[in-house]
Design a protein around this motif. Structure first.
Motif, PDB file in Angstrom:
ATOM      1  N   UNK A 115     -31.441   4.369 -44.119  1.00 13.80           N
ATOM      2  CA  UNK A 115     -32.494   4.980 -44.930  1.00 13.80           C
ATOM      3  C   UNK A 115     -33.518   3.958 -45.415  1.00 13.80           C
ATOM      4  N   UNK A 116     -33.065   2.898 -46.070  1.00 16.37           N
ATOM      5  CA  UNK A 116     -33.986   1.971 -46.722  1.00 16.37           C
ATOM      6  C   UNK A 116     -34.758   1.111 -45.723  1.00 16.37           C
ATOM      7  N   UNK A 117     -34.086   0.575 -44.708  1.00 19.72           N
ATOM      8  CA  UNK A 117     -34.778  -0.308 -43.758  1.00 19.72           C
ATOM      9  C   UNK A 117     -35.879   0.425 -42.985  1.00 19.72           C
ATOM     10  N   UNK A 118     -35.623   1.606 -42.407  1.00 20.33           N
ATOM     11  CA  UNK A 118     -36.739   2.304 -41.734  1.00 20.33           C
ATOM     12  C   UNK A 118     -37.846   2.721 -42.700  1.00 20.33           C
ATOM     13  N   UNK A 119     -37.477   3.148 -43.896  1.00 20.79           N
ATOM     14  CA  UNK A 119     -38.485   3.511 -44.884  1.00 20.79           C
ATOM     15  C   UNK A 119     -39.270   2.285 -45.319  1.00 20.79           C
ATOM     16  N   UNK A 120     -38.580   1.158 -45.472  1.00 20.07           N
ATOM     17  CA  UNK A 120     -39.254  -0.087 -45.828  1.00 20.07           C
ATOM     18  C   UNK A 120     -40.227  -0.541 -44.762  1.00 20.07           C
ATOM     19  N   UNK A 121     -39.865  -0.377 -43.499  1.00 21.00           N
ATOM     20  CA  UNK A 121     -40.789  -0.770 -42.425  1.00 21.00           C
ATOM     21  C   UNK A 121     -42.027   0.109 -42.420  1.00 21.00           C
ATOM     22  N   UNK A 122     -41.869   1.377 -42.715  1.00 23.38           N
ATOM     23  CA  UNK A 122     -43.044   2.259 -42.795  1.00 23.38           C
ATOM     24  C   UNK A 122     -43.950   1.862 -43.944  1.00 23.38           C
ATOM     25  N   UNK A 123     -43.357   1.508 -45.074  1.00 21.73           N
ATOM     26  CA  UNK A 123     -44.152   1.089 -46.233  1.00 21.73           C
ATOM     27  C   UNK A 123     -44.874  -0.220 -45.941  1.00 21.73           C
ATOM     28  N   UNK A 124     -44.165  -1.188 -45.353  1.00 25.55           N
ATOM     29  CA  UNK A 124     -44.786  -2.470 -45.018  1.00 25.55           C
ATOM     30  C   UNK A 124     -45.888  -2.268 -43.981  1.00 25.55           C
ATOM     31  N   UNK A 125     -45.645  -1.401 -43.003  1.00 21.07           N
ATOM     32  CA  UNK A 125     -46.662  -1.134 -41.987  1.00 21.07           C
ATOM     33  C   UNK A 125     -47.899  -0.500 -42.609  1.00 21.07           C
ATOM     34  N   UNK A 126     -47.713   0.422 -43.542  1.00 19.22           N
ATOM     35  CA  UNK A 126     -48.848   1.033 -44.232  1.00 19.22           C
ATOM     36  C   UNK A 126     -49.635  -0.015 -45.008  1.00 19.22           C
ATOM     37  N   UNK A 127     -48.920  -0.893 -45.713  1.00 17.60           N
ATOM     38  CA  UNK A 127     -49.603  -1.925 -46.498  1.00 17.60           C
ATOM     39  C   UNK A 127     -50.385  -2.861 -45.589  1.00 17.60           C
ATOM     40  N   UNK A 128     -49.761  -3.291 -44.501  1.00 18.65           N
ATOM     41  CA  UNK A 128     -50.431  -4.239 -43.615  1.00 18.65           C
ATOM     42  C   UNK A 128     -51.624  -3.617 -42.905  1.00 18.65           C
ATOM     43  N   UNK A 129     -51.518  -2.370 -42.532  1.00 15.96           N
ATOM     44  CA  UNK A 129     -52.617  -1.740 -41.799  1.00 15.96           C
ATOM     45  C   UNK A 129     -53.747  -1.265 -42.701  1.00 15.96           C
ATOM     46  N   UNK A 130     -53.455  -0.918 -43.930  1.00 20.17           N
ATOM     47  CA  UNK A 130     -54.473  -0.311 -44.779  1.00 20.17           C
ATOM     48  C   UNK A 130     -54.960  -1.184 -45.923  1.00 20.17           C
ATOM     49  N   UNK A 131     -54.179  -2.161 -46.345  1.00 20.54           N
ATOM     50  CA  UNK A 131     -54.559  -2.957 -47.492  1.00 20.54           C
ATOM     51  C   UNK A 131     -54.985  -4.361 -47.088  1.00 20.54           C
ATOM     52  N   UNK A 132     -54.258  -4.984 -46.177  1.00 22.02           N
ATOM     53  CA  UNK A 132     -54.588  -6.344 -45.762  1.00 22.02           C
ATOM     54  C   UNK A 132     -55.873  -6.321 -44.939  1.00 22.02           C
ATOM     55  N   UNK A 133     -56.780  -7.233 -45.273  1.00 22.74           N
ATOM     56  CA  UNK A 133     -58.058  -7.298 -44.559  1.00 22.74           C
ATOM     57  C   UNK A 133     -57.790  -7.732 -43.128  1.00 22.74           C
ATOM     58  N   UNK A 134     -58.221  -6.925 -42.174  1.00 23.69           N
ATOM     59  CA  UNK A 134     -58.054  -7.244 -40.759  1.00 23.69           C
ATOM     60  C   UNK A 134     -56.706  -6.860 -40.211  1.00 23.69           C
ATOM     61  N   UNK A 135     -55.864  -6.200 -40.977  1.00 21.81           N
ATOM     62  CA  UNK A 135     -54.529  -5.835 -40.510  1.00 21.81           C
ATOM     63  C   UNK A 135     -54.545  -4.790 -39.420  1.00 21.81           C
ATOM     64  N   UNK A 136     -55.523  -3.914 -39.423  1.00 22.69           N
ATOM     65  CA  UNK A 136     -55.569  -2.858 -38.401  1.00 22.69           C
ATOM     66  C   UNK A 136     -55.821  -3.425 -37.027  1.00 22.69           C
TER      67      UNK A 136
END
Length: 140
Positions: A115-136
């Motif tokens: 539960x936590x590891x797959x959910x954590x990867x989705x959260x980290x992926x969202x942060x990296x793609x949407x918040x970090x400049x140039x992550x997309x």
């Protein structure tokens, strides 16, 4: 023809206009203080030509990608192995306190690995793609 106001009193329209002016004067400071960072920092971020390609070629992006891969695949693998091992060991254990421990390990392995590891990867992926400049452009 003009109505005279007794001395010491001001007309109502003058009082209303001064209170509006006071309110505007009091609110201009906080508004300017809130807009100052936007004016200073948004202009510098917008002035960068292509931050995505520069970020994707950095060591930081490689490190983030490696950590992301470890969380994505290692978490469910370790959690699944612990849960399976505990499930297999429960029938062979005689003591009830050890059985409780094995059940706890099984539940924690399922919880964190499935539960936590797959959910954590989705959260980290969202942060990296949407918040970090140039992550997309890196495709995390």
């Amino acid at each position: 023809m003009c109505a005279q106001v007794p001395s010491g009193e001001t007309p109502a329209s003058t009082e209303e206009s001064t209170s509006v002016i006071r309110i505007l004067h009091r609110s201009i400071g906080p508004i300017l203080l809130a807009l100052l960072p936007l004016i200073l920092f948004v202009g510098t971020a917008a002035a960068q030509s292509d931050p995505g390609s520069a970020f994707c070629d950095s060591n930081m992006a490689d490190t983030i990608q490696n950590i992301f891969t470890i969380i994505q695949f290692g978490g469910p693998l370790i959690g699944g192995v612990l849960a399976l091992g505990a499930t297999v060991a429960i029938p062979f254990t005689r003591r009830s306190d050890w059985k409780k421990e094995m059940k706890s390990v099984r539940n924690q392995g399922l919880l964190w690995g499935v539960i936590v590891a797959p959910l954590g990867t989705e959260i980290v992926q969202f942060i990296l793609n949407n918040i970090v400049v140039g992550g997309t452009s890196c495709g995390f």
